[in-house]
Design a protein around this motif. Structure first.
Motif, PDB file in Angstrom:
ATOM      1  N   HIS A 254      39.401  23.215 112.469  1.00 39.09           N
ATOM      2  CA  HIS A 254      38.346  23.639 113.337  1.00 39.09           C
ATOM      3  C   HIS A 254      37.640  22.711 113.641  1.00 39.09           C
ATOM      4  O   HIS A 254      36.948  22.035 112.511  1.00 39.09           O
ATOM      5  N   GLN A 255      37.167  22.189 114.884  1.00 41.90           N
ATOM      6  CA  GLN A 255      36.187  21.185 115.110  1.00 41.90           C
ATOM      7  C   GLN A 255      34.766  21.855 115.504  1.00 41.90           C
ATOM      8  O   GLN A 255      34.730  22.761 116.066  1.00 41.90           O
ATOM      9  N   THR A 256      33.662  20.965 115.144  1.00 38.76           N
ATOM     10  CA  THR A 256      32.509  21.208 115.128  1.00 38.76           C
ATOM     11  C   THR A 256      31.647  20.096 115.846  1.00 38.76           C
ATOM     12  O   THR A 256      32.248  18.946 115.814  1.00 38.76           O
ATOM     13  N   ARG A 257      30.291  20.318 116.048  1.00 37.40           N
ATOM     14  CA  ARG A 257      29.820  19.030 116.454  1.00 37.40           C
ATOM     15  C   ARG A 257      29.594  18.030 115.569  1.00 37.40           C
ATOM     16  O   ARG A 257      29.555  16.889 115.759  1.00 37.40           O
ATOM     17  N   GLN A 258      29.504  18.418 114.159  1.00 39.59           N
ATOM     18  CA  GLN A 258      29.360  17.534 113.149  1.00 39.59           C
ATOM     19  C   GLN A 258      30.430  17.134 112.410  1.00 39.59           C
ATOM     20  O   GLN A 258      30.464  16.253 111.572  1.00 39.59           O
ATOM     21  N   GLY A 259      31.694  17.847 112.578  1.00 38.89           N
ATOM     22  CA  GLY A 259      32.845  17.476 111.844  1.00 38.89           C
ATOM     23  C   GLY A 259      33.959  18.335 112.258  1.00 38.89           C
ATOM     24  O   GLY A 259      34.061  19.038 113.144  1.00 38.89           O
ATOM     25  N   GLU A 260      34.756  18.546 110.996  1.00 36.61           N
ATOM     26  CA  GLU A 260      36.066  19.229 111.252  1.00 36.61           C
ATOM     27  C   GLU A 260      36.427  19.989 109.921  1.00 36.61           C
ATOM     28  O   GLU A 260      36.291  19.169 108.719  1.00 36.61           O
ATOM     29  N   ALA A 261      36.450  21.272 110.020  1.00 35.36           N
ATOM     30  CA  ALA A 261      36.907  21.914 108.633  1.00 35.36           C
ATOM     31  C   ALA A 261      38.565  22.014 108.553  1.00 35.36           C
ATOM     32  O   ALA A 261      39.045  22.321 109.716  1.00 35.36           O
ATOM     33  N   PHE A 262      39.141  22.084 107.534  1.00 33.49           N
ATOM     34  CA  PHE A 262      40.870  22.050 107.681  1.00 33.49           C
ATOM     35  C   PHE A 262      41.014  22.772 106.275  1.00 33.49           C
ATOM     36  O   PHE A 262      40.531  22.760 105.452  1.00 33.49           O
ATOM     37  N   ALA A 263      42.434  23.305 106.416  1.00 39.08           N
ATOM     38  CA  ALA A 263      43.203  23.924 105.529  1.00 39.08           C
ATOM     39  C   ALA A 263      44.483  23.772 105.580  1.00 39.08           C
ATOM     40  O   ALA A 263      45.098  23.683 106.872  1.00 39.08           O
ATOM     41  N   SER A 264      45.441  23.537 104.477  1.00 42.50           N
ATOM     42  CA  SER A 264      46.750  23.443 104.337  1.00 42.50           C
ATOM     43  C   SER A 264      47.335  24.176 103.333  1.00 42.50           C
ATOM     44  O   SER A 264      46.934  23.986 102.326  1.00 42.50           O
ATOM     45  N   ILE A 265      48.543  24.572 103.756  1.00 48.31           N
ATOM     46  CA  ILE A 265      49.605  24.770 102.635  1.00 48.31           C
ATOM     47  C   ILE A 265      51.145  24.442 102.908  1.00 48.31           C
ATOM     48  O   ILE A 265      51.500  24.275 104.134  1.00 48.31           O
ATOM     49  N   TYR A 266      51.545  23.623 101.801  1.00 45.76           N
ATOM     50  CA  TYR A 266      52.961  23.059 102.244  1.00 45.76           C
ATOM     51  C   TYR A 266      53.543  22.751 100.876  1.00 45.76           C
ATOM     52  O   TYR A 266      52.887  22.959  99.869  1.00 45.76           O
ATOM     53  N   GLN A 267      54.861  22.662 101.101  1.00 45.82           N
ATOM     54  CA  GLN A 267      55.767  22.581  99.893  1.00 45.82           C
ATOM     55  C   GLN A 267      56.248  21.235  99.878  1.00 45.82           C
ATOM     56  O   GLN A 267      56.437  20.546 100.918  1.00 45.82           O
ATOM     57  N   GLY A 268      56.123  20.707  98.564  1.00 43.41           N
ATOM     58  CA  GLY A 268      56.558  18.959  98.432  1.00 43.41           C
ATOM     59  C   GLY A 268      57.865  18.963  97.373  1.00 43.41           C
ATOM     60  O   GLY A 268      57.775  19.887  96.765  1.00 43.41           O
ATOM     61  N   PHE A 269      58.331  17.892  97.214  1.00 44.76           N
ATOM     62  CA  PHE A 269      59.371  17.677  96.194  1.00 44.76           C
ATOM     63  C   PHE A 269      59.607  16.142  96.051  1.00 44.76           C
ATOM     64  O   PHE A 269      59.126  15.314  96.671  1.00 44.76           O
ATOM     65  N   ILE A 270      60.223  16.179  94.854  1.00 48.74           N
ATOM     66  CA  ILE A 270      60.448  14.684  94.339  1.00 48.74           C
ATOM     67  C   ILE A 270      61.786  14.717  93.813  1.00 48.74           C
ATOM     68  O   ILE A 270      62.177  15.579  92.932  1.00 48.74           O
ATOM     69  N   ALA A 271      62.719  13.905  94.332  1.00 50.18           N
ATOM     70  CA  ALA A 271      64.109  13.836  93.981  1.00 50.18           C
ATOM     71  C   ALA A 271      64.365  13.489  92.511  1.00 50.18           C
ATOM     72  O   ALA A 271      63.791  12.539  92.113  1.00 50.18           O
ATOM     73  N   PRO A 272      65.094  13.985  91.994  1.00 57.53           N
ATOM     74  CA  PRO A 272      65.572  13.528  90.579  1.00 57.53           C
ATOM     75  C   PRO A 272      66.213  12.171  90.637  1.00 57.53           C
ATOM     76  O   PRO A 272      67.093  12.020  91.710  1.00 57.53           O
ATOM     77  N   SER A 273      66.046  11.284  89.889  1.00 58.43           N
ATOM     78  CA  SER A 273      66.763  10.097  90.119  1.00 58.43           C
ATOM     79  C   SER A 273      67.254   9.594  88.708  1.00 58.43           C
ATOM     80  O   SER A 273      66.963  10.002  87.636  1.00 58.43           O
ATOM     81  N   LYS A 274      68.120   8.574  88.766  1.00 58.04           N
ATOM     82  CA  LYS A 274      68.606   7.903  87.824  1.00 58.04           C
ATOM     83  C   LYS A 274      69.211   8.955  86.605  1.00 58.04           C
ATOM     84  O   LYS A 274      69.979   9.836  87.112  1.00 58.04           O
ATOM     85  N   VAL A 275      68.775   8.960  85.407  1.00 56.73           N
ATOM     86  CA  VAL A 275      69.546   9.855  84.454  1.00 56.73           C
ATOM     87  C   VAL A 275      68.925  11.294  84.793  1.00 56.73           C
ATOM     88  O   VAL A 275      69.942  12.280  84.464  1.00 56.73           O
ATOM     89  N   PHE A 276      67.996  11.531  85.453  1.00 65.55           N
ATOM     90  CA  PHE A 276      67.525  13.034  85.391  1.00 65.55           C
ATOM     91  C   PHE A 276      68.402  13.653  86.535  1.00 65.55           C
ATOM     92  O   PHE A 276      68.295  14.874  86.673  1.00 65.55           O
ATOM     93  N   GLY A 277      68.822  12.930  87.404  1.00 62.14           N
ATOM     94  CA  GLY A 277      69.519  13.361  88.602  1.00 62.14           C
ATOM     95  C   GLY A 277      70.981  13.898  88.101  1.00 62.14           C
ATOM     96  O   GLY A 277      71.707  14.503  89.190  1.00 62.14           O
ATOM     97  N   PHE A 278      71.446  13.608  86.914  1.00 60.22           N
ATOM     98  CA  PHE A 278      72.809  13.864  86.590  1.00 60.22           C
ATOM     99  C   PHE A 278      73.070  14.857  85.336  1.00 60.22           C
ATOM    100  O   PHE A 278      73.659  14.606  84.588  1.00 60.22           O
ATOM    101  N   LEU A 279      72.392  16.007  85.388  1.00 65.97           N
ATOM    102  CA  LEU A 279      72.170  16.785  84.453  1.00 65.97           C
ATOM    103  C   LEU A 279      72.779  18.195  84.983  1.00 65.97           C
ATOM    104  O   LEU A 279      72.875  18.513  86.026  1.00 65.97           O
ATOM    105  N   VAL A 280      72.997  19.020  84.014  1.00 62.72           N
ATOM    106  CA  VAL A 280      73.206  20.272  84.294  1.00 62.72           C
ATOM    107  C   VAL A 280      72.115  21.289  83.852  1.00 62.72           C
ATOM    108  O   VAL A 280      71.491  21.289  82.685  1.00 62.72           O
ATOM    109  N   GLU A 281      71.813  22.240  84.923  1.00 62.37           N
ATOM    110  CA  GLU A 281      70.924  23.456  84.558  1.00 62.37           C
ATOM    111  C   GLU A 281      71.628  24.811  84.760  1.00 62.37           C
ATOM    112  O   GLU A 281      72.145  25.005  85.625  1.00 62.37           O
ATOM    113  N   GLN A 282      71.087  25.307  83.666  1.00 59.12           N
ATOM    114  CA  GLN A 282      71.826  27.009  83.570  1.00 59.12           C
ATOM    115  C   GLN A 282      70.673  27.747  82.829  1.00 59.12           C
ATOM    116  O   GLN A 282      70.288  27.748  81.603  1.00 59.12           O
TER     117      GLN A 282
END
Length: 573
Positions: A254-282
């Protein structure tokens, strides 16, 4: 069109120090044979097409090639009183004479070059990394309700390969070739993209976004495969993992004369790599894959919330922004070297970030400004079971860390599973309900369960407060500045040790502060030439501090904070 190249030949050692060395000789570097060499080439080709004034397409093709060799001397942790006997007189006189005249205690240790058969040794971590890809991005501006709306969409195809080799040379610390002990090859390709629509209605804005990622990768242990007589082709022995994720998000502003108010929600991720990407989860439990097992390790995901304001106040004499945030991470696995969540962890990171820049004085040729940045963090491990194999096999504990560990375990005994080795060398559960100081050296492994009713812990390397401020005075073509920085104390591993071990591998990093200053002057030469003189002074107090304990149990203290002076000229023709 952009072509880049980077080359480095660095003889500075990246080996760490013990508390004893840090206190008495922080500039001592006995590892004179350490060498890090690197080369990198990069190519970017970008094309922008504007079929309409409100429609654009940007095409980008990219590729890079990176190689490094990191030769390091093999090290050992030795009592300070035994260094001369361990390394021998010649090596001692050459690189450890700083120990002469010092008084040693039973918990004073030194990291030295490991000696076997009278010879020092070296290892090489050799990486080869190639990347190539293509990305197409479309932007379309359109009108609705008298307001400008913006649609952006992108698609990227990406491929990378990574070869990880490790060589060992036991003849000399100066060796630059050796016997391979690791030869792993990784390959990955991915398809990713996003669609982002910015809706505007008067002073309000709503921007939903949807990202997707598909990743397909495999690993080959080429050294192990070279010993096989039953290979059917170059694709034999490939361990595969493939997964895809959808990552939605939305931002409201929301824009005002003095500035901007903002809010966000989102999902992020970090890909498993090297050793950690080749395991089994059960059922949330992580194991190494058995022959024929289906690798199914999923990425680390996070739910991120943020709300804040940015703008200008008081006739634009004050610029500022402030935001609060909360990130909740799940599927967390890699706690550190040999410190992993066998049952996937869940973490919460909350905080506040604030920044301001204020004009304190503006009169004639003088202008005085103040800029400040503040970050507050609060972290908590919400769930998960951590397995630690290095805490007792690699760390040289002090009396204080042993006592702290005993107190931690006995205060919440049900949250800890301890293991020792029996007379046959087999690992068995520790049988006692109360841990004693005498039994700590016999421990071989530990499982720790975190949570509200289990062990409370903060995330490592998350200082509760970081603060910096800069006071700048402009006078004609001269600028003078003074900067102060403060970082509060922080833990370095998930056990949250406060005391420091004898080798410096674990323990809380104390808070530290630094003071910097700079002077800059601009001069005009002729009509079109400009010359800038600058002088920067960093850490004027020359106060050394513990900056990190990189690589945890196999490492120690990484010091920082030496006073530095940088002077230079910048000429623009």
């Amino acid at each position: 069109f952009k072509v880049s190249g980077q080359f480095e030949d660095n003889q500075a050692s990246l080996s760490s120090q013990t508390p004893f060395t840090f206190e008495h000789a922080p500039t001592a570097n006995p590892f004179d044979a350490d060498q890090f060499t690197m080369r990198r080439y990069g190519l970017d080709i970008i094309h922008k097409w504007l079929p309409r004034s409100h429609l654009s397409f940007v095409s980008k093709a990219y590729a890079s090639d990176f190689e490094r060799d990191w030769w390091r001397q093999v090290t050992a942790k030795v009592p300070a009183a035994s260094v001369r006997d361990y390394v021998g007189e010649a090596i001692y006189q050459d690189r450890y004479r700083y120990l002469e005249g010092l008084t040693y205690g039973p918990e004073d240790y030194v990291i030295v070059g490991r000696v076997q058969g009278g010879r020092e040794q070296a290892t090489d971590s050799r990486w080869a990394f190639t990347v190539a890809g293509f990305q197409e991005t479309m932007k379309w501006a359109w009108q609705a309700g008298g307001n400008k709306q913006e649609l952006e969409a992108s698609l990227k195809l990406h491929q990378e390969s990574y070869q990880d080799r490790f060589l060992v040379a036991d003849s000399s610390r100066w060796a630059r070739s050796g016997a391979p002990t690791t030869d792993l090859y990784y390959h990955l390709w991915s398809a990713s993209g996003y669609v982002r629509q910015a809706f505007h209605l008067g002073a309000w804005g709503l921007t939903p976004i949807l990202r997707f990622e598909h990743i397909d990768m495999y690993r080959q242990d080429r050294l192990a495969l070279s010993r096989s007589t039953s290979l059917a082709g170059t694709d034999s022995g490939r361990e595969r993992n493939a997964y895809q994720v959808l990552l939605p998000g939305v931002t409201l502003d929301h824009q005002t004369r003095q500035g901007e108010a903002f809010a966000s929600i989102y999902q992020g991720f970090i890909a498993p790599s090297k050793v950690f990407g080749f395991l089994v989860e059960q059922n949330g439990v992580i194991t190494n894959p058995l022959a024929g097992a289906s690798i199914n390790m999923q990425p680390e995901l996070s739910l991120n919330l943020e709300a804040g304001w940015r703008g200008r106040l008081w006739d634009e004499r004050l610029d500022g922004q402030v935001a609060v945030f909360q990130n909740t991470v799940r599927n967390f696995y890699a706690g550190g070297r040999n410190e992993v969540f066998r049952e996937l962890g869940r973490l919460r990171i909350q905080g506040l970030e604030a920044a301001l820049e204020a004009t304190l004085l503006e009169q004639g040729a003088h202008r005085l400004r103040l800029a400040a940045n503040l970050t507050l963090l609060h972290t908590r491990v919400l769930a998960g079971q951590l397995e630690d194999r290095d805490l007792f096999s690699q760390v040289v504990h002090s009396t204080a860390t042993r006592q702290e560990w005993v107190d931690k375990v006995n205060a919440r005994r049900d949250a800890y599973e301890l293991f020792v080795r029996d007379a046959n060398g087999q690992e068995v559960p520790y049988p006692e309900t109360v841990l004693t100081l005498e039994d700590v050296p016999n421990l071989s492994r530990v499982l720790v369960r975190f949570g509200a009713d289990q062990v409370p812990a903060q995330a490592p390397y998350s200082p509760p407060m970081s603060l910096s401020g800069t006071l700048t005075h402009d006078w004609r073509t001269w600028t003078f500045g003074l900067t102060g920085n403060y970082v509060s104390s922080q833990f370095t591993e998930f056990h949250n040790f406060v005391a420091e071990s004898a080798d410096g591998a674990i323990g809380q990093l104390p808070a530290y502060a630094t003071l910097d200053a700079f002077v800059r002057a601009d001069f005009t030469l002729g009509k079109n030439h400009r010359l800038t003189f600058f002088l920067n002074g960093k850490n004027l107090t020359n106060q050394l501090y513990r900056a990190s304990r990189l690589n945890r149990a196999t490492s120690g203290i990484f010091p920082a904070g030496w006073r530095q002076w940088v002077v230079g000229l910048d000429l623009k023709l």
